[in-house]
Write an enzyme that holds these catalytic residues in place. Structure first.
Site, mmCIF file in Angstrom:
data_model
loop_
_atom_site.group_PDB
_atom_site.id
_atom_site.type_symbol
_atom_site.label_atom_id
_atom_site.label_comp_id
_atom_site.label_asym_id
_atom_site.label_seq_id
_atom_site.Cartn_x
_atom_site.Cartn_y
_atom_site.Cartn_z
ATOM 1 N N LYS A 207 0.890 -1.036 0.149
ATOM 2 C CA LYS A 207 0.035 -0.299 -0.356
ATOM 3 C C LYS A 207 0.493 1.190 0.280
ATOM 4 O O LYS A 207 0.630 2.189 -1.232
ATOM 5 C CB LYS A 207 -0.712 0.319 1.756
ATOM 6 C CG LYS A 207 -1.611 1.086 1.288
ATOM 7 C CD LYS A 207 -2.492 0.926 2.844
ATOM 8 C CE LYS A 207 -3.085 1.922 3.045
ATOM 9 N NZ LYS A 207 -4.302 2.250 3.584
ATOM 10 N N GLU A 213 10.793 -4.839 4.988
ATOM 11 C CA GLU A 213 11.176 -5.849 4.242
ATOM 12 C C GLU A 213 10.281 -5.899 3.030
ATOM 13 O O GLU A 213 11.156 -6.871 1.532
ATOM 14 C CB GLU A 213 9.281 -6.936 5.071
ATOM 15 C CG GLU A 213 10.251 -6.426 6.186
ATOM 16 C CD GLU A 213 9.329 -5.757 7.452
ATOM 17 O OE1 GLU A 213 9.069 -5.054 7.242
ATOM 18 O OE2 GLU A 213 9.290 -6.276 8.050
ATOM 19 N N ARG A 269 -5.253 -4.904 6.506
ATOM 20 C CA ARG A 269 -6.257 -6.023 7.098
ATOM 21 C C ARG A 269 -7.272 -6.553 6.219
ATOM 22 O O ARG A 269 -7.867 -7.382 6.059
ATOM 23 C CB ARG A 269 -5.703 -6.783 8.123
ATOM 24 C CG ARG A 269 -6.001 -5.020 8.909
ATOM 25 C CD ARG A 269 -6.204 -5.362 10.610
ATOM 26 N NE ARG A 269 -6.573 -4.661 11.572
ATOM 27 C CZ ARG A 269 -5.515 -3.304 11.248
ATOM 28 N NH1 ARG A 269 -4.127 -2.980 10.998
ATOM 29 N NH2 ARG A 269 -6.421 -2.268 12.317
ATOM 30 N N GLU A 354 -4.659 -7.527 15.318
ATOM 31 C CA GLU A 354 -4.042 -5.991 14.860
ATOM 32 C C GLU A 354 -5.330 -5.139 14.649
ATOM 33 O O GLU A 354 -4.864 -3.784 15.180
ATOM 34 C CB GLU A 354 -3.417 -6.311 13.655
ATOM 35 C CG GLU A 354 -2.723 -4.950 13.266
ATOM 36 C CD GLU A 354 -1.693 -4.840 11.843
ATOM 37 O OE1 GLU A 354 -2.303 -5.392 10.825
ATOM 38 O OE2 GLU A 354 0.008 -4.926 12.076
ATOM 39 N N LYS A 505 9.432 -0.958 14.951
ATOM 40 C CA LYS A 505 10.072 -0.518 13.465
ATOM 41 C C LYS A 505 11.026 0.371 13.931
ATOM 42 O O LYS A 505 11.817 0.472 13.152
ATOM 43 C CB LYS A 505 8.924 0.156 12.500
ATOM 44 C CG LYS A 505 8.125 -1.290 12.269
ATOM 45 C CD LYS A 505 7.042 -0.491 10.668
ATOM 46 C CE LYS A 505 6.005 -0.723 10.697
ATOM 47 N NZ LYS A 505 4.896 -0.502 9.905
HETATM 48 C C1 G6Q Z 1 -3.044 -3.918 8.390
HETATM 49 C C2 G6Q Z 1 -1.319 -3.088 8.486
HETATM 50 C C3 G6Q Z 1 -0.283 -4.359 8.089
HETATM 51 C C4 G6Q Z 1 -0.254 -3.912 6.552
HETATM 52 C C5 G6Q Z 1 1.372 -3.719 6.306
HETATM 53 C C6 G6Q Z 1 2.317 -3.604 5.162
HETATM 54 O O1 G6Q Z 1 -3.631 -3.752 8.165
HETATM 55 O O2 G6Q Z 1 -1.386 -1.847 8.177
HETATM 56 O O3 G6Q Z 1 0.327 -5.708 8.206
HETATM 57 O O4 G6Q Z 1 -0.643 -4.472 5.257
HETATM 58 O O5 G6Q Z 1 2.868 -3.500 7.124
HETATM 59 O O6 G6Q Z 1 1.707 -2.771 4.219
HETATM 60 P P1 G6Q Z 1 1.847 -2.218 3.207
HETATM 61 O O7 G6Q Z 1 1.400 -2.787 2.601
HETATM 62 O O8 G6Q Z 1 2.169 -0.558 3.016
HETATM 63 O O9 G6Q Z 1 3.310 -2.759 2.621
#
Ligand code: G6Q
Length: 545
Positions: A207, A213, A269, A354, A505
């Protein structure tokens, strides 16, 4: 100042009611009402849900429903569907329900109907999916794509991975799918070990497009592709992105026409049915994907419109409150009797924990009551041979969700009858147990009787669908999404943020720099962390200089 949850009439009434209910055994409740199994069963959106093996009566349900009303659940549901900025700490809407809206529906964010953009992206995904699945999308050297590697983590991994496994039966077996999430290099290394870069498409799903990672793995994937193809132009044929961040996608070198967009009003999520589900669509095709969205939508409509005492997600959410806050249950087990759903418990761990693993309410006050249970589980029947002992005879109360299907997706129907017999048997054994008198009557020596006694009175929900289809998967996921929302409304927390993941983080970034440095470990850390870093530095692999 709002009245606190524990001061609600319904809360106090539930507290008093609990004092009676904790002494009631499910055996007596069933004897007292021969129609109980039918009375507490509900059906919607292709799911049959049996709530009868819960430690509840009609009165419990009535009180729980009043708690929902007193908490303003009806208005909160309206606010979510209206696109209000209910994710207050991030000042955003949480409008995942718009992702599965048919194109004649309207959902507004800041006065703009977002449904047309949702369908634009779905069409773009479908067109890409057709090209890739038909072999007309070629890699840089002209070979069709046979392997798809999804790189993402958290919400950008767990949903796609779970859905791929769940719907594998419907997938195109000519394509191989791999999911890389962990920054542990073992994940990437093992995922591509037997893949040919010339035949591989990498989907970078993120997103934000800044997640450490994912970006680390994406850069490694880029080097892996280029080490074989030796031409920057290959990136455009072997990489696509799913993101909200066009600028970073372009900076990475991915052609923006190969970017599939989603929006800040889709939480990670809650995103498996957005473009984050691109790998799912590539695996199962656009028809099946759209059927999955149909299943989600059917449950959304049910949640939005059904009266609370017939509303599956509302009842499920309220039961979680009942056990968490009144019985003191700390965990909940998810037990799918379906090998295809092997990643479903892991998916729900994120969705539930979460979302509701918070201790501060919407007004910024500390919650004076317990919130989210710990979610765990494994598919049956495997779990029966490992942790079910604790479910049956342990000292803790663990409400269980059993999930099963009436028809298998293979022709081994004898296996399926055995599987389902086990599901029904476990739910029955947990509820009714076996008394000492029954054990004694079997001639068991008296010293062994206490060991072989099952107290029973252990609650479970049984969720059945005719078959595991894309539709039922959609309904099932939406069922849990809305149950989580219901819980959050009662507990007055924001289920859509996740500030609790930030501190780690920040610290990891600081420590990361220190691990490589040759100088003194800065003593801003505690003595344990300092010693751990020193030990690691002494033994770590040194890069060649
Ligand atoms: C989910 C969280 C988290 C997120 C990841 C990946 O609700 O926000 O699990 O999906 O940290 O984030 P990106 O899609 O921004 O890489």
């Amino acid at each position: 100042m709002k009245r606190s949850l524990t001061a609600f009439h319904s809360w106090k009434a539930l507290k008093a009611h609990y004092r009676t209910m904790r002494r009631q055994h499910l055996r007596d409740l069933f004897v007292g009402d021969p129609l109980r199994g039918r009375r507490f069963a509900r059906q919607a959106a292709g799911l049959y849900v049996d709530f009868s093996k819960h430690r509840i009566t009609e009165e419990t349900l009535r009180l729980l429903v009043s708690l929902a009303h007193e908490s303003g659940l009806r208005e909160r549901i309206r606010a979510m569907f209206r696109g209000d900025r209910i994710n207050v700490t991030e000042d955003r809407a949480a409008l995942h329900v718009a992702l599965r809206a048919p194109n004649d529906h309207t959902f507004y964010v800041d006065g703009v109907n977002v449904v047309p953009s949702v369908h634009d992206v779905l069409r773009k995904m479908a067109s890409f999916s057709r090209r890739l699945r038909s072999g007309s999308w070629k890699g840089h050297t002209g070979k069709p794509v046979r392997n798809v590697v999804n790189i993402g983590i958290g919400g950008s991994d767990l949903g796609p991975l779970m859905a791929y496994e769940a719907l594998r039966y419907y997938s195109d077996r000519r394509l191989r799918f791999r999911f890389v999430s962990n920054v542990d290099g073992a994940d990437f290394t093992e995922a591509v070990l037997d893949l040919d870069p010339e035949e591989t498409l990498v989907i970078v799903s993120s997103k934000t497009f800044t997640t450490l990672e994912t970006m680390t793995n994406a850069q490694t994937a880029r080097r892996w592709i280029l080490s074989r193809l030796r031409d920057e132009r290959a990136i455009a044929r072997h990489f696509v992105a799913v993101s909200t961040n066009r600028e970073e996608v372009v900076r990475f070198g991915i052609d923006p026409s190969n970017m599939f967009e989603f929006w800040d009003w889709v939480g990670g999520r809650y995103s498996m049915d957005s473009a984050i589900g691109l790998s799912t669509m590539l695996a199962i095709g656009e028809e099946h994907f759209s059927r999955m969205l149909g299943g989600f939508h059917a449950m959304d409509e049910h949640f939005r419109r059904a009266p609370f005492d017939r509303n599956l997600p509302v009842i499920m959410g309220l039961l979680t409150v009942w056990y968490t806050n009144f019985f003191g249950a700390e965990t909940m087990a998810i037990l799918p009797y379906c090998q295809y759903l092997k990643r479903f418990p892991a998916y729900l761990q994120q969705l539930v924990m979460e979302s509701n693993g918070k201790s501060v309410t919407l007004d910024g006050a500390k919650a004076t009551y317990a919130t989210s249970p710990v979610i765990w589980g494994e598919p049956g029947t495997n779990g029966q041979h490992s942790f079910y002992q604790l479910l049956h005879q342990g000292t803790r109360l663990v409400p269980c969700d059993f999930i099963g299907f009436c028809q298998p997706l293979n022709d081994l129907t004898d296996h399926h009858d055995i599987l389902m017999a086990n599901l029904f048997a476990q739910s029955e054994a947990l509820a009714f147990g076996k008394t000492a008198a029954e054990i004694r009557a079997e001639g068991t020596p008296s010293w062994l009787v206490p060991h072989r006694t099952f107290d029973g009175n252990r609650p479970s929900t049984v969720i059945l669908a005719d078959r595991l289809t894309p539709e039922t998967l959609g309904s099932l996921v939406a069922l849990y999404e809305h149950s989580v929302f219901t819980q959050s409304v009662i507990w007055r927390i924001n289920p859509f943020d996740q500030w609790g993941v930030e501190l780690g983080k920040v610290l990891a970034k600081r420590i990361g720099d220190e691990l490589k440095g040759e100088g003194r470990v800065r003593s801003r850390h505690d003595s344990s962390t300092v010693e751990l870093i020193r030990h690691y530095r002494k033994h770590r692999v040194r890069e060649e200089r």
